[in-house]
Design an enzyme around this catalytic site. Sequence first.
Site, PDB file in Angstrom:
ATOM      1  CD  GLU A 283      12.316  30.475 -14.416  1.00 50.67           C
ATOM      2  OE1 GLU A 283      13.201  30.983 -13.693  1.00 50.67           O
ATOM      3  OE2 GLU A 283      11.899  31.002 -15.465  1.00 50.67           O
TER       4      GLU A 283
ATOM      5  CG  HIS B 225       9.289  -1.551 -13.135  1.00 53.67           C
ATOM      6  ND1 HIS B 225       9.608  -1.162 -14.411  1.00 53.67           N
ATOM      7  CD2 HIS B 225      10.489  -1.734 -12.498  1.00 53.67           C
ATOM      8  CE1 HIS B 225      10.919  -1.105 -14.558  1.00 53.67           C
ATOM      9  NE2 HIS B 225      11.483  -1.448 -13.409  1.00 53.67           N
TER      10      HIS B 225
ATOM     11  CG  ASP C 211      10.205   2.708 -15.501  1.00 52.74           C
ATOM     12  OD1 ASP C 211      10.405   2.178 -14.395  1.00 52.74           O
ATOM     13  OD2 ASP C 211       9.657   3.816 -15.638  1.00 52.74           O
TER      14      ASP C 211
ATOM     15  CG  PHE D  35      -2.160   0.809   1.083  1.00 49.40           C
ATOM     16  CD1 PHE D  35      -2.338   1.957   1.843  1.00 49.40           C
ATOM     17  CD2 PHE D  35      -3.159   0.455   0.190  1.00 49.40           C
ATOM     18  CE1 PHE D  35      -3.488   2.740   1.714  1.00 49.40           C
ATOM     19  CE2 PHE D  35      -4.310   1.225   0.052  1.00 49.40           C
ATOM     20  CZ  PHE D  35      -4.467   2.378   0.811  1.00 49.40           C
ATOM     21  N   GLY D  36       1.845   1.245  -0.883  1.00 52.27           N
ATOM     22  CA  GLY D  36       2.784   2.375  -0.953  1.00 52.27           C
ATOM     23  C   GLY D  36       2.403   3.308  -2.081  1.00 52.27           C
TER      24      GLY D  36
ATOM     25  N   GLY E 107       3.169   7.276  -8.053  1.00 54.02           N
ATOM     26  CA  GLY E 107       1.873   6.822  -7.531  1.00 54.02           C
ATOM     27  C   GLY E 107       1.012   7.959  -7.004  1.00 54.02           C
TER      28      GLY E 107
ATOM     29  CB  SER F 273       2.507  -3.403   6.877  1.00 52.81           C
ATOM     30  OG  SER F 273       2.315  -2.208   6.155  1.00 52.81           O
TER      31      SER F 273
ATOM     32  CD  GLN G 120       2.465   3.445  -9.507  1.00 55.97           C
ATOM     33  OE1 GLN G 120       1.408   3.072  -9.997  1.00 55.97           O
ATOM     34  NE2 GLN G 120       3.005   4.610  -9.794  1.00 55.97           N
TER      35      GLN G 120
END
Length: 349
Positions: free
Chosen positions: A232, A109, A192, A26-27, A135, A52, A29
């Site tokens: 910027e 991924h 990636d 549950f991070g 995410g 967790s 992503q």
Amino acid sequence: MAAKIYTNKDASLTPLKKKTLAVIGFGSQGHAHALNLKDSGLKVVIGLYPKSKSREVAKKLGFQVMDTAEAVKAADVIFVAVPDTKIAGVYNKDIAANLTKGKTLLFSHGFAVHFKTIEAPKDVNVIMVAPKGPGHTVRSQFVDGKGVPGLIAVHNDADGKAKDIALAWARGVGCTRAGVFETNFREETVTDLFGEQTVLCGGASALVKAGFEVLVEAGYQPEMAYFECLHELKLIVDLMNESGIAGMRFSISETAEWGDVSVGPKIIDAGVKKRMAKQLKEIESGKFAKEWIAEATTGGYKKFNAIRKAEAAHQIEKTGEKLRSTMSWIKQKKLKKGAAQASYISSSK
Ligand SMILES: NC(=O)C1=CN([C@@H]2O[C@H](COP(=O)(O)OP(=O)(O)OC[C@H]3O[C@@H](n4cnc5c(N)ncnc54)[C@H](OP(=O)(O)O)[C@@H]3O)[C@@H](O)[C@H]2O)C=CC1
Ligand SMILES: CC(=O)[C@](C)(O)C(=O)O
């Protein structure tokens, strides 16, 4: 031939409607896919290890949380949203034994499948739905009624429905609102890794820090250096994102454009391109993956954590924190030490 772009009109949620979807982890992503799929009316359960920190966060957000193995048993589609170097361990301990015929294994991924740290059985679908963005942006764009463009890939199509399931998931997380391309696990993994190392995260942060250091070491105020080299940059990249390099050049001054085209190639010269090409070969050969897995397993993250510590102490971080907390321009999102990734988004609401 130009790749087909799949949008909402090409993607139905039907393949997922009567299914149970497990998000393992549950991070960054994981929380985004879970929340977006739930908001899309789909049944989502969360799989996490007993200790967790994210269990409480997920429960507070309305999810049923189970131990990883239980979630895999209960689900038809299992999204493995754990860190790439941990996937093999989680797979061997909690997923493999419960991955029965007809289920679908989903990744965002291709690392674990492409570099074969896991080998799924032939009677399950193995697919990818990879949003091309962090995410937290996948979530915030979805909440704003938009979507992050994404990629889908099918590594194994056990039941002939793999691509429809991938498109349904891509719709459920909002990617087909923007557009989705079909690729394969090798192409997504290699490109990636290359992008995040040499242009995006790695290349960009090195360039920003170098510019900041040159100005500060020459005696200019750190705040000026921050504004010029980091703050910027977003505005310039936004222009490129919206209308290409040409569009950005249309918008900046003639002076800036002359500086861009006459000086830029001297800074990012042929040597940079040569080193990028070398890095691409190290990714393709698996050298990068081997070193990264070693650092994250036998290396115990020692080298990584030492670098993280030095980076966090860089003057640009303190300067930026001060400016972001005073400027109204950028919504300050507090990164709570040791908190679960997902709490970052809930605390910033
Ligand atoms: N970060 C991003 O934006 C992107 C990531 N990806 C891919 O998404 C996948 C997940 O990465 P990311 O979201 O960044 O990961 P994060 O590090 O943000 O989150 C990992 C999650 O996995 C949990 N976890 C760790 N071990 C286990 C376990 N044994 N069982 C169950 N859950 C476990 C963690 O628990 P805890 O909360 O307790 O730490 C955490 O919730 C990776 O394959 C990555 O390459 C793809 C595109 C972009
Ligand atoms: C956001 C994204 O897709 C990255 C940078 O590749 C990643 O976080 O892995």
